[in-house]
Write a protein that holds these residues in place. Structure first.
Motif, PDB file in Angstrom:
ATOM      1  N   LYS A  70      40.622  77.185  45.704  1.00 20.83           N
ATOM      2  CA  LYS A  70      41.910  76.611  45.286  1.00 20.83           C
ATOM      3  C   LYS A  70      41.855  75.094  45.146  1.00 20.83           C
ATOM      4  CE  LYS A  70      44.043  76.210  49.901  1.00 20.83           C
ATOM      5  NZ  LYS A  70      45.200  76.578  50.736  1.00 20.83           N
ATOM      6  N   ASP A  71      40.987  74.430  45.919  1.00 21.87           N
ATOM      7  CA  ASP A  71      40.865  72.971  45.787  1.00 21.87           C
ATOM      8  C   ASP A  71      40.269  72.597  44.440  1.00 21.87           C
ATOM      9  OD1 ASP A  71      41.906  72.676  48.318  1.00 21.87           O
ATOM     10  OD2 ASP A  71      39.970  72.354  49.300  1.00 21.87           O
ATOM     11  N   VAL A  72      39.321  73.404  43.959  1.00 16.74           N
ATOM     12  CA  VAL A  72      38.731  73.177  42.641  1.00 16.74           C
ATOM     13  C   VAL A  72      39.775  73.404  41.546  1.00 16.74           C
ATOM     14  CG1 VAL A  72      37.042  74.049  40.974  1.00 16.74           C
ATOM     15  CG2 VAL A  72      36.375  73.712  43.366  1.00 16.74           C
ATOM     16  N   SER A  73      40.543  74.499  41.689  1.00 13.31           N
ATOM     17  CA  SER A  73      41.597  74.790  40.707  1.00 13.31           C
ATOM     18  C   SER A  73      42.595  73.648  40.609  1.00 13.31           C
ATOM     19  CB  SER A  73      42.336  76.078  41.092  1.00 13.31           C
ATOM     20  OG  SER A  73      41.495  77.198  41.005  1.00 13.31           O
ATOM     21  N   PHE A 106      34.108  66.431  43.267  1.00 11.99           N
ATOM     22  CA  PHE A 106      33.760  66.591  44.675  1.00 11.99           C
ATOM     23  C   PHE A 106      32.857  67.798  44.865  1.00 11.99           C
ATOM     24  CE2 PHE A 106      37.736  69.049  44.295  1.00 11.99           C
ATOM     25  CZ  PHE A 106      37.383  70.258  44.882  1.00 11.99           C
ATOM     26  N   VAL A 107      32.242  67.867  46.036  1.00 15.66           N
ATOM     27  CA  VAL A 107      31.478  69.031  46.472  1.00 15.66           C
ATOM     28  C   VAL A 107      32.095  69.527  47.772  1.00 15.66           C
ATOM     29  CG1 VAL A 107      29.234  69.927  47.197  1.00 15.66           C
ATOM     30  CG2 VAL A 107      29.353  68.159  45.431  1.00 15.66           C
ATOM     31  N   LYS A 108      32.300  70.836  47.845  1.00 14.64           N
ATOM     32  CA  LYS A 108      32.873  71.446  49.048  1.00 14.64           C
ATOM     33  C   LYS A 108      31.941  72.550  49.535  1.00 14.64           C
ATOM     34  CE  LYS A 108      37.000  73.947  50.698  1.00 14.64           C
ATOM     35  NZ  LYS A 108      38.370  74.399  50.335  1.00 14.64           N
ATOM     36  N   THR A 160      27.735  80.760  63.484  1.00 18.82           N
ATOM     37  CA  THR A 160      26.307  80.913  63.184  1.00 18.82           C
ATOM     38  C   THR A 160      25.732  79.783  62.339  1.00 18.82           C
ATOM     39  OG1 THR A 160      26.692  82.162  61.137  1.00 18.82           O
ATOM     40  CG2 THR A 160      26.607  83.417  63.208  1.00 18.82           C
ATOM     41  N   GLY A 161      26.586  79.013  61.684  1.00 22.57           N
ATOM     42  CA  GLY A 161      26.113  77.963  60.793  1.00 22.57           C
ATOM     43  C   GLY A 161      25.695  78.475  59.423  1.00 22.57           C
ATOM     44  N   GLU A 162      25.907  79.772  59.152  1.00 26.51           N
ATOM     45  CA  GLU A 162      25.521  80.336  57.862  1.00 26.51           C
ATOM     46  C   GLU A 162      26.314  79.691  56.733  1.00 26.51           C
ATOM     47  OE1 GLU A 162      25.741  84.579  55.383  1.00 26.51           O
ATOM     48  OE2 GLU A 162      26.501  84.462  57.433  1.00 26.51           O
ATOM     49  N   LEU A 163      25.607  79.346  55.650  1.00 26.78           N
ATOM     50  CA  LEU A 163      26.276  78.848  54.454  1.00 26.78           C
ATOM     51  C   LEU A 163      26.966  80.019  53.765  1.00 26.78           C
ATOM     52  CD1 LEU A 163      26.818  76.630  52.304  1.00 26.78           C
ATOM     53  CD2 LEU A 163      24.647  77.311  51.236  1.00 26.78           C
ATOM     54  N   LEU A 164      28.285  79.967  53.689  1.00 19.60           N
ATOM     55  CA  LEU A 164      29.062  81.060  53.105  1.00 19.60           C
ATOM     56  C   LEU A 164      29.400  80.813  51.643  1.00 19.60           C
ATOM     57  CD1 LEU A 164      31.587  81.679  56.040  1.00 19.60           C
ATOM     58  CD2 LEU A 164      29.499  82.972  55.522  1.00 19.60           C
ATOM     59  N   GLY A 165      29.571  79.557  51.291  1.00 21.27           N
ATOM     60  CA  GLY A 165      29.941  79.258  49.918  1.00 21.27           C
ATOM     61  C   GLY A 165      29.854  77.777  49.622  1.00 21.27           C
ATOM     62  N   ALA A 166      29.730  77.455  48.332  1.00 20.94           N
ATOM     63  CA  ALA A 166      29.720  76.064  47.889  1.00 20.94           C
ATOM     64  C   ALA A 166      30.484  75.972  46.582  1.00 20.94           C
ATOM     65  CB  ALA A 166      28.289  75.573  47.700  1.00 20.94           C
ATOM     66  N   HIS A 167      31.254  74.903  46.422  1.00 14.19           N
ATOM     67  CA  HIS A 167      32.168  74.769  45.282  1.00 14.19           C
ATOM     68  C   HIS A 167      32.170  73.322  44.809  1.00 14.19           C
ATOM     69  CE1 HIS A 167      33.449  78.742  46.574  1.00 14.19           C
ATOM     70  NE2 HIS A 167      33.393  78.236  47.792  1.00 14.19           N
ATOM     71  N   MET A 168      32.004  73.133  43.509  1.00 13.72           N
ATOM     72  CA  MET A 168      31.860  71.788  42.962  1.00 13.72           C
ATOM     73  C   MET A 168      32.700  71.611  41.708  1.00 13.72           C
ATOM     74  SD  MET A 168      27.727  71.445  42.885  1.00 13.72           S
ATOM     75  CE  MET A 168      26.664  71.897  44.249  1.00 13.72           C
ATOM     76  N   VAL A 169      33.131  70.390  41.480  1.00 14.92           N
ATOM     77  CA  VAL A 169      33.784  70.032  40.229  1.00 14.92           C
ATOM     78  C   VAL A 169      33.385  68.598  39.914  1.00 14.92           C
ATOM     79  CG1 VAL A 169      35.923  69.368  41.430  1.00 14.92           C
ATOM     80  CG2 VAL A 169      35.977  69.858  38.978  1.00 14.92           C
ATOM     81  N   ALA A 222      30.818  65.870  37.092  1.00 13.96           N
ATOM     82  CA  ALA A 222      29.718  65.733  36.145  1.00 13.96           C
ATOM     83  C   ALA A 222      28.463  66.451  36.631  1.00 13.96           C
ATOM     84  CB  ALA A 222      29.403  64.246  35.926  1.00 13.96           C
ATOM     85  N   GLU A 223      27.879  67.249  35.758  1.00 16.95           N
ATOM     86  CA  GLU A 223      26.579  67.905  35.968  1.00 16.95           C
ATOM     87  C   GLU A 223      26.517  68.839  37.173  1.00 16.95           C
ATOM     88  OE1 GLU A 223      24.500  67.802  33.546  1.00 16.95           O
ATOM     89  OE2 GLU A 223      25.768  66.346  32.539  1.00 16.95           O
ATOM     90  N   VAL A 224      27.639  69.308  37.660  1.00 12.77           N
ATOM     91  CA  VAL A 224      27.592  70.198  38.828  1.00 12.77           C
ATOM     92  C   VAL A 224      26.960  71.542  38.493  1.00 12.77           C
ATOM     93  CG1 VAL A 224      29.522  69.080  39.999  1.00 12.77           C
ATOM     94  CG2 VAL A 224      29.966  71.027  38.469  1.00 12.77           C
ATOM     95  N   THR A 225      26.993  71.934  37.192  1.00 10.04           N
ATOM     96  CA  THR A 225      26.349  73.197  36.829  1.00 10.04           C
ATOM     97  C   THR A 225      24.834  73.117  37.009  1.00 10.04           C
ATOM     98  OG1 THR A 225      26.263  72.524  34.495  1.00 10.04           O
ATOM     99  CG2 THR A 225      28.169  73.831  35.206  1.00 10.04           C
ATOM    100  N   GLU A 226      24.278  71.927  36.986  1.00 11.92           N
ATOM    101  CA  GLU A 226      22.850  71.747  37.241  1.00 11.92           C
ATOM    102  C   GLU A 226      22.553  71.662  38.737  1.00 11.92           C
ATOM    103  OE1 GLU A 226      20.498  71.896  35.063  1.00 11.92           O
ATOM    104  OE2 GLU A 226      21.708  71.892  33.244  1.00 11.92           O
ATOM    105  N   MET A 227      23.540  71.292  39.538  1.00 10.07           N
ATOM    106  CA  MET A 227      23.303  71.105  40.977  1.00 10.07           C
ATOM    107  C   MET A 227      23.494  72.374  41.800  1.00 10.07           C
ATOM    108  SD  MET A 227      24.693  67.312  41.930  1.00 10.07           S
ATOM    109  CE  MET A 227      26.403  67.804  42.098  1.00 10.07           C
ATOM    110  N   ILE A 228      24.306  73.301  41.319  1.00  9.47           N
ATOM    111  CA  ILE A 228      24.692  74.445  42.150  1.00  9.47           C
ATOM    112  C   ILE A 228      23.490  75.270  42.588  1.00  9.47           C
ATOM    113  CG2 ILE A 228      25.106  76.010  40.198  1.00  9.47           C
ATOM    114  CD1 ILE A 228      27.148  75.792  43.485  1.00  9.47           C
ATOM    115  N   GLN A 229      22.417  75.261  41.793  1.00  8.36           N
ATOM    116  CA  GLN A 229      21.272  76.093  42.135  1.00  8.36           C
ATOM    117  C   GLN A 229      20.666  75.719  43.478  1.00  8.36           C
ATOM    118  OE1 GLN A 229      20.696  78.718  40.617  1.00  8.36           O
ATOM    119  NE2 GLN A 229      18.786  79.403  41.560  1.00  8.36           N
ATOM    120  N   GLY A 230      20.837  74.465  43.908  1.00  7.14           N
ATOM    121  CA  GLY A 230      20.351  74.083  45.233  1.00  7.14           C
ATOM    122  C   GLY A 230      20.996  74.908  46.332  1.00  7.14           C
ATOM    123  N   PHE A 231      22.291  75.125  46.209  1.00  5.80           N
ATOM    124  CA  PHE A 231      22.991  75.944  47.205  1.00  5.80           C
ATOM    125  C   PHE A 231      22.695  77.431  47.016  1.00  5.80           C
ATOM    126  CE2 PHE A 231      26.190  72.346  47.729  1.00  5.80           C
ATOM    127  CZ  PHE A 231      25.738  72.020  49.009  1.00  5.80           C
TER     128      PHE A 231
END
Length: 470
Positions: free
Chosen positions: A214-217, A400-402, A409-418, A420-429
């Motif tokens: 919802k923050d991205v929206s 931003f990046v969220k 447990t510290g498990e990464l559950l999700g990552a959300h970005m909005v 410039a170029e975030v479509t290239e960065m998401i693969q890291g997560f």
């Protein structure tokens, strides 16, 4: 006499042609059946040519804002719609030729025409060669999907468009209505807005890009509104009257008020319909709303018949189809006696989503709300691009990046970005989630400076109250 293969793939989109290549790599005699263009919708009418259009719009945007970068451009800057479309079609043609080359390179037989199943391991092809009968030990259905029409106003290609019409417009819309704010709707809204069109987006749910956090929206809506777009959420188009001059739309807003507004054109982006009718699937596969039901490896209920991509349950994304294609090819090879392949079922929680509007959005895994609904005790952190040196230097400080973690447990559950170029960065997560990483590994990862990707690191730190630059 029927031609015999180990595997026949029905459909040559990003799922079908990748499945065929992987089958060929595994030593299987493979054929592909395609009724239109090799590469399917993605290469010819979807993912790739739309990105070419959006790139042109992006360059136009930067040219119009050259003074923000200390530059002067003499003369008026304007878009040549015909040239923009021509470039996009050229990109599509180049990639179509690339797939044709890959078929020859991998010795995959190509049968052009309409394919119809006559059984789980046989089909007929009606094309330029007349009617061909083909048989195989296994058949993969990869027939994809098409745009869904409005029940009261079907796309005519003149005033009411689907994505295919919007990709090759004969004229620039003056006032455009976009119905639906998923990836396709928002990308075209962004393109035409940057090209100078007056754009209105109508979304029946309470926020745009509703599958995103919802923050991205909220951020995207604010940004698009600032760019001049009209965004109507919680709203619906109740009727469209189409004429030679345009469309009149009756729109009910979130308060229940109905107004009639005139537009020059309308794009419908309200979902997809699987291409599963009239191809012989009756009694061969279980269906739900037209989608072929499969197991984690692509098997249908009929032995020897498999399915992948947009004609199966979602998410309906090209990269998901390609991944399924490899999984299914390897599962078939294993059934045919190959002991060196070890197919893994697709983890749908690790499939990234990207939308190439301006600004871009990208995500993987659970939103903060979905994580809480699933019972997780959540730690979430956000890092704004305004705190990132590279973003400021690029003049792209909006975004931003969220990140969302399980607090226990510290498990990464999700990552959300909005931004410039975030479509290239998401693969890291995505890699991080696939490796089942925790915040500890991500905090210890060294991110290069100066890059926008440093915002990824900072968002992890922010989730645990340790952000350094805000």
């Amino acid at each position: 006499m029927a031609d015999k293969y180990d595997v026949i793939v029905l459909g040559s989109g990003p799922g079908g042609y990748v499945a065929a290549i992987r089958c060929a790599q595994l030593g299987l005699k493979t054929a592909i059946v395609e009724r239109e263009l090799l590469g399917g919708i993605c290469l010819n009418w979807g993912c790739i040519p739309t990105k070419a259009l959006l790139r042109s719009a992006e360059i136009l945007h930067y040219a119009q804002h050259a003074k923000d970068y200390g530059l002067k451009i003499a003369g008026e800057i304007e878009a040549d719609l015909e040239a923009v479309v021509k470039r996009s079609r050229g990109v599509a043609k180049q990639l179509n030729q690339g797939v044709t080359h890959l078929m020859k390179k991998n010795k995959i037989a190509v049968h052009m025409g309409e394919g119809t199943l006559t059984g789980p391991t046989s089909l007929t092809v009606k094309g330029e060669k007349g009617e061909e009968k083909l048989t195989a030990k296994h058949i993969i259905v990869a027939t994809g999907a098409r745009a869904r029409d409005l029940p009261f106003a079907k796309a005519d290609g003149k005033r009411v468009w689907t994505y295919r019409h919007a990709m090759t417009p004969k004229e620039m819309p003056k006032k455009l209505l976009v119905i639906g704010s998923g990836a396709i709707g928002i990308e075209f809204a962004s393109f035409y807005n940057d090209m100078g069109c007056d754009v209105t987006v109508v979304e029946m749910l309470d926020r745009i890009v509703p599958v995103e956090d919802k923050d991205v929206s909220a951020f995207l809506e604010k940004s698009l509104t600032k760019q001049g777009m009209t965004i109507m959420t919680g709203a619906g188009v109740e009727d469209l009257k189409v004429s030679d001059k345009g469309v009149k739309a009756k729109i009910k807003d979130s308060k229940g008020k109905v107004t009639e507004t005139e537009f020059s054109h309308c794009i419908t982006a309200i979902g997809i319909v699987p291409n599963t009718e009239d191809i012989g699937l009756d009694k061969l596969a279980d269906m739900e709303k037209g989608f072929i039901q499969i197991d984690d490896y692509g098997r249908t209920k009929s032995k020897g018949l498999w399915a992948i991509g947009d004609c199966t349950p979602g998410p309906w994304l090209a990269h998901k189809a390609s991944h399924e294609g490899v999984t299914t090819a390897e599962a078939i090879a294993k059934e045919l006696g190959n002991k060196d392949v070890h197919p893994h079922p697709l983890d749908r929680g690790n499939i990234p989503g990207c939308t190439y509007c301006h600004p871009q959005i990208a995500s993987v895994g659970l939103t903060e709300a979905k994580a809480k609904e699933a019972g997780h005790d959540v730690k979430a952190g956000t890092f704004p691009f305004i705190g990132n040196g590279k973003a400021i230097a690029l003049g792209e400080a909006e975004g931003f990046v969220k990140t969302v973690f399980d607090a226990k447990t510290g498990e990464l559950l999700g990552a959300h970005m909005v931004g410039a170029e975030v479509t290239e960065m998401i693969q890291g997560f995505v890699v991080g989630k696939t490796l089942e990483t925790t915040e500890a590994e991500l905090m210890q990862t060294v991110f290069p400076h100066p890059t926008i990707s440093e915002s990824m690191h900072e968002s992890v730190l922010a989730s645990y109250g340790r952000a350094l630059h805000i």
